[in-house]
Design a protein around this motif. Structure first.
Motif, short mmCIF file in Angstrom:
data_model
loop_
_atom_site.label_atom_id
_atom_site.label_comp_id
_atom_site.label_asym_id
_atom_site.label_seq_id
_atom_site.Cartn_x
_atom_site.Cartn_y
_atom_site.Cartn_z
N ILE A 23 39.11 39.21 40.80
CA ILE A 23 38.13 38.06 40.93
C ILE A 23 37.78 37.47 39.93
N THR B 129 39.29 33.88 39.43
CA THR B 129 39.01 33.08 40.56
C THR B 129 38.54 31.69 39.64
N GLU C 268 30.41 34.61 47.44
CA GLU C 268 29.49 34.99 46.26
C GLU C 268 28.17 34.60 46.57
N LEU D 130 45.19 37.32 44.68
CA LEU D 130 44.36 36.71 45.60
C LEU D 130 44.63 35.09 45.55
N VAL E 84 42.42 31.87 46.35
CA VAL E 84 41.21 31.46 45.63
C VAL E 84 41.47 31.60 44.20
N GLN F 51 35.96 33.24 53.67
CA GLN F 51 37.17 33.11 52.91
C GLN F 51 37.82 31.97 52.99
N PHE G 144 35.63 30.67 47.85
CA PHE G 144 35.02 31.94 47.16
C PHE G 144 33.49 31.86 46.96
N ARG G 145 32.89 30.68 46.78
CA ARG G 145 31.42 30.58 46.10
C ARG G 145 30.74 30.80 47.30
N LEU H 88 38.09 42.47 50.12
CA LEU H 88 38.69 41.88 49.08
C LEU H 88 39.38 43.00 48.53
#
Length: 463
Positions: free
Chosen positions: A242, A245, A175, A20, A23, A167, A171-172, A336
């Motif tokens: 992930i 990240t 989440e 990824l 990120v 995206q 990334f936050r 993802l």
């Protein structure tokens, strides 16, 4: 260069690509910060992964288990959750210790034909997961707004735009949306449990494993279905990616700390998933098992009966709202996981919108064709079928995961210790055997169930 870095460099035969990349290491973990600040920095990936453990594919098995057998199968949900915590911990270790996600690790280790074989299986699993999300969301739209399932499936294609927007924002944001939707599902089921008022003693006893589950073939069949619907293969690829990240110190001490905090995040999120799955089963048990509705197995039937049985007009609406939130939440993880699998196995990078359309198309087309041709009554069968497909792929994900995390050449000082190897391989063997059983009894019940159940002296589930 320390030994772990040296081992890592030897393992990277394919270049320096990262998982990824848009990120990768984009969220800074403050050095020298307090425990809670670091915990906050690492929190998030666990909840994204936990979504797969409470998606619409879990609902049918949990509802069926509660309606038919009361609280007895709560212990199966608990055991499944502990298995999930262990496997996700191993996935975290792989991603942090080596800097490779599980798909990349397979490409590094196996020959090209094996890699292509694993990739095809994983793409099928991602599509099957997406199918459950599409059908679950479509059922939620139908229950809330009366939209036909076929049109609901087509509407689900539009969520591509939302995923792409998040995206691009960071990334936050993904989440945050995931946590918000999980909280929504949790509040919905907390309200349902408040209204249904289950027996606390019965619930507590349900979490205690019982030999009755093994002795009763009907109960064992549903129990295996619960396990098969709980542990999802795409989550192992997803989590190993992930966790990268976070930007932490690339030293043995920094990696060890990252594994600790990421594992706490994962365990916490999966315990919340345990609450959701247990709540679905408890609701079904308290509302249907002792009220003459033990035959409830479909989500639509549960929706129709909840308000009349509980005597609360909004109970069914809240139930459908939680289902819709569950389906939409799972969409993010499917997106993802699809990207990670293709990039990791093949090192092919598609533009996000094209990758999403391909994945969603593989899920929407069979759903629309089957429901358009056979009718909407087959929606639950599609959900169950998607879980069988996931079960078939699971062994091909957990086996290499255990093998890689056992290998000191790849993991260095972070390789599994003896006790973890024993527990891990026991879990892998149990999951593979149970999922093989699930496949046999679901795909070919007449040819497989009959002889096996007859040999054991049991009646077949159909009888």
């Amino acid at each position: 260069m320390d030994q772990t870095t040296a081992n890592h460099s030897l393992w990277r035969r394919t270049g320096g690509e990262v998982s990824l990349p848009e990120v990768h290491r984009s969220i800074v973990v403050p050095s020298g910060a307090s425990f809670w600040k670091k915990m906050a920095a690492f929190s998030g990936p666990g909840f994204i992964v936990a979504v797969g453990y409470m998606d619409p594919g879990n609902w049918a098995t949990d509802l069926q288990g509660g309606a038919q057998f009361g609280f007895l199968l709560l212990s199966v949900i608990l055991i499944s959750n502990f298995m999930a915590i262990l496997l996700q911990h191993l996935s975290i270790k792989l991603g942090i210790a080596t800097g490779r996600d599980l798909a990349q690790a397979c490409r590094d280790h196996y020959s090209r034909p094996v890699v292509w074989f694993l990739w095809i299986l994983c793409e099928i699993a991602v599509a099957a997961c997406d199918l459950a999300e599409v059908v679950g969301s479509a059922i939620g739209l139908q229950l809330l707004f009366g939209i036909p399932l076929v049109w609901g499936c087509l509407i689900m294609c539009a969520d591509v735009l939302a995923v792409l927007y998040l995206q691009n924002k960071g990334f936050r944001y993904i989440e945050a949306l995931v946590v918000t939707l999980i909280a929504t599902i949790g509040v919905c089921f907390a309200a349902e449990l408040f209204w249904v008022k289950p027996s606390l003693t019965g619930v507590m006893l349900g979490f205690v494993p019982s030999l009755e589950i093994v002795k009763d073939p009907q109960m064992l069949y549903v129990a295996i279905g619960i396990i098969g619907a709980t542990v999802m293969p795409h989550n192992l690829y997803l989590h190993s990616s992930i966790v990268q990240t976070r930007k932490f110190e690339q030293t043995p001490a920094g990696k060890e700390e990252a594994i600790k905090f990421a594992s706490i995040d994962s365990a916490t999120a999966l315990m919340f998933a345990l609450f959701i799955n247990a709540a679905i089963l408890i609701l079904a048990a308290a509302a249907f098992h002792w009220s003459g509705h033990a035959d409830v197995a479909e989500i639509q039937d549960a929706y129709k009966l909840l308000s009349p049985v509980l005597g609360v007009g909004v109970a069914s609406i809240i139930f459908a709202g939680a289902l819709l939130a569950s389906g939409q939440n799972s969409t993010l993880t499917g997106t993802l996981a699809g990207q990670i699998v293709m990039e990791g196995f093949l090192n092919i990078r598609l533009t996000p919108w094209l990758r999403r359309l391909v994945t969603r198309g593989l899920a929407v087309v069979p759903a629309v064709v089957i429901m358009g041709y056979y009718g909407e009554s087959h929606a639950t069968e599609l959900l169950v079928g998607s879980q069988v497909v996931l079960s078939m792929q699971l062994g091909f994900a957990i086996w290499p995961l255990m093998r890689f995390t056992d290998d000191k050449t790849k993991m260095g000082e972070f390789a599994n210790r003896t006790w973890l190897r024993i527990v891990g391989w026991t879990t892998v063997a149990a999951i593979i055997l149970l999922n093989v059983w699930l496949i046999f009894t679901t795909v070919a019940p007449d040819s497989m169930q009959g002889p096996v159940f007859h040999f054991l002296g049991w009646p077949t589930p159909a009888s």
